[in-house]
Scaffold this active site. Structure first.
Site, short mmCIF file in Angstrom:
data_model
loop_
_atom_site.label_atom_id
_atom_site.label_comp_id
_atom_site.label_asym_id
_atom_site.label_seq_id
_atom_site.Cartn_x
_atom_site.Cartn_y
_atom_site.Cartn_z
N GLY A 1 0.86 -1.18 0.00
CA GLY A 1 0.00 0.00 0.00
C GLY A 1 0.89 1.21 0.00
O GLY A 1 1.82 1.29 -0.79
N GLU A 2 0.65 2.12 0.90
CA GLU A 2 1.48 3.32 1.01
C GLU A 2 1.94 3.41 2.46
O GLU A 2 1.13 3.65 3.35
CB GLU A 2 0.67 4.53 0.56
N CYS B 1 6.17 -5.33 0.49
CA CYS B 1 6.30 -3.97 -0.08
C CYS B 1 6.17 -2.90 1.00
O CYS B 1 7.09 -2.75 1.80
CB CYS B 1 5.31 -3.79 -1.24
N HIS C 1 5.15 -8.49 -4.50
CA HIS C 1 3.75 -8.75 -4.12
C HIS C 1 3.30 -10.15 -4.56
O HIS C 1 2.59 -10.27 -5.56
CB HIS C 1 2.83 -7.75 -4.84
N GLU D 1 1.00 -11.89 -3.45
CA GLU D 1 -0.46 -12.03 -3.35
C GLU D 1 -1.14 -11.75 -4.68
O GLU D 1 -2.32 -12.06 -4.86
CB GLU D 1 -1.01 -11.12 -2.24
N1 GLN Z 1 5.95 3.05 -2.37
C1 GLN Z 1 5.11 2.54 -1.34
C2 GLN Z 1 5.49 3.05 0.03
O1 GLN Z 1 6.37 3.80 0.22
C3 GLN Z 1 5.09 1.03 -1.35
C4 GLN Z 1 4.39 0.52 -2.56
C5 GLN Z 1 3.66 -0.77 -2.40
O2 GLN Z 1 3.42 -1.24 -1.29
N2 GLN Z 1 3.24 -1.33 -3.49
O3 GLN Z 1 4.88 2.65 0.96
#
Ligand code: GLN
Length: 201
Positions: free
Chosen positions: A49-50, A81, A180, A182
């Site tokens: 995610g972010e 990630c 990822h 998943e």
């Molecule tokens: N760039 C994202 C971050 O800094 C990570 C991206 C992702 O989880 N697909 O969290």
């Protein structure tokens, strides 16, 4: 023994995909949004995610300290990630106020692959599945810049321009991938984690 209950941190990110992958890998998956729910699972996945948003929400929902406490107690956690970033003791190119759960003695660089390669796919030789590589989907992915001596490197990239970059690690009951799994339908990474959780119980 029954199937282990594995939570998916559900404040932000691709929660459903991990829950589906865990169910196919032999676990009971459930979302974790509240502090008391952290106590009710055998293990946890922190999804992609972010990480800056995830970190902010984890702080404002009061999840960070309970998560850190369970990690200290040995709860197995898999971070993918953004989840990898959340498990790093140190991050580079984060927000100044960005908190992590930590637990893996590594430095992770956010958005490390840069603009041209923000998203790409590559076969990854993942040490726990030597029979065949896993297909790595990298989406604005981090890489692991450096690891401490207690950290086992599970995968590095083969192809230039990023050959040798670390993209999967394990320390104790904590495992993290920059990619990822998943999203691919190949459940071997989740199966590896579920086996780790069974061994820890
Ligand atoms: N760039 C994202 C971050 O800094 C990570 C991206 C992702 O989880 N697909 O969290």
């Amino acid at each position: 023994m029954g199937d282990p209950t594995i939570g998916v941190l559900a404040v932000q990110g691709d929660v459903r995909e991990h829950a589906a992958a865990l169910a196919e890998a032999g676990a009971l998956a459930r979302p974790v949004r509240k502090a008391h729910e952290i106590a009710e699972v055998d293990a946890l996945v922190i999804p992609g995610g972010e990480s800056t948003t995830m970190s902010k929400l984890a702080v404002s929902f009061g999840l960070l300290e309970p998560l850190r406490a369970r990690v200290r107690d040995g709860m197995p956690v898999y971070g993918s990630c953004a989840g990898m970033i959340m498990l790093a003791d140190k991050i580079l190119d984060g927000r100044p106020d960005q908190e992590t759960v930590g637990g893996i003695d590594m430095t992770v660089r956010r958005n490390a692959f840069g603009r041209q390669n923000q998203s790409f796919e590559a076969d990854v030789a993942f040490a726990p599945t030597p029979e065949a590589p896993v297909h790595g989907v990298f989406i604005r992915a981090p890489w692991v810049e450096s690891v401490g001596t207690g950290v086992e490197v599970l995968a590095t990239l083969d192809a230039e321009p990023h050959a040798g970059r670390i993209v999967a690690v394990r320390q104790g009951n904590l495992v993290a991938t920059a990619f990822h799994p998943e999203l691919t339908g190949d459940r071997r990474v989740h199966e590896y984690f579920v086996a780790m959780v069974r061994a820890a119980l």
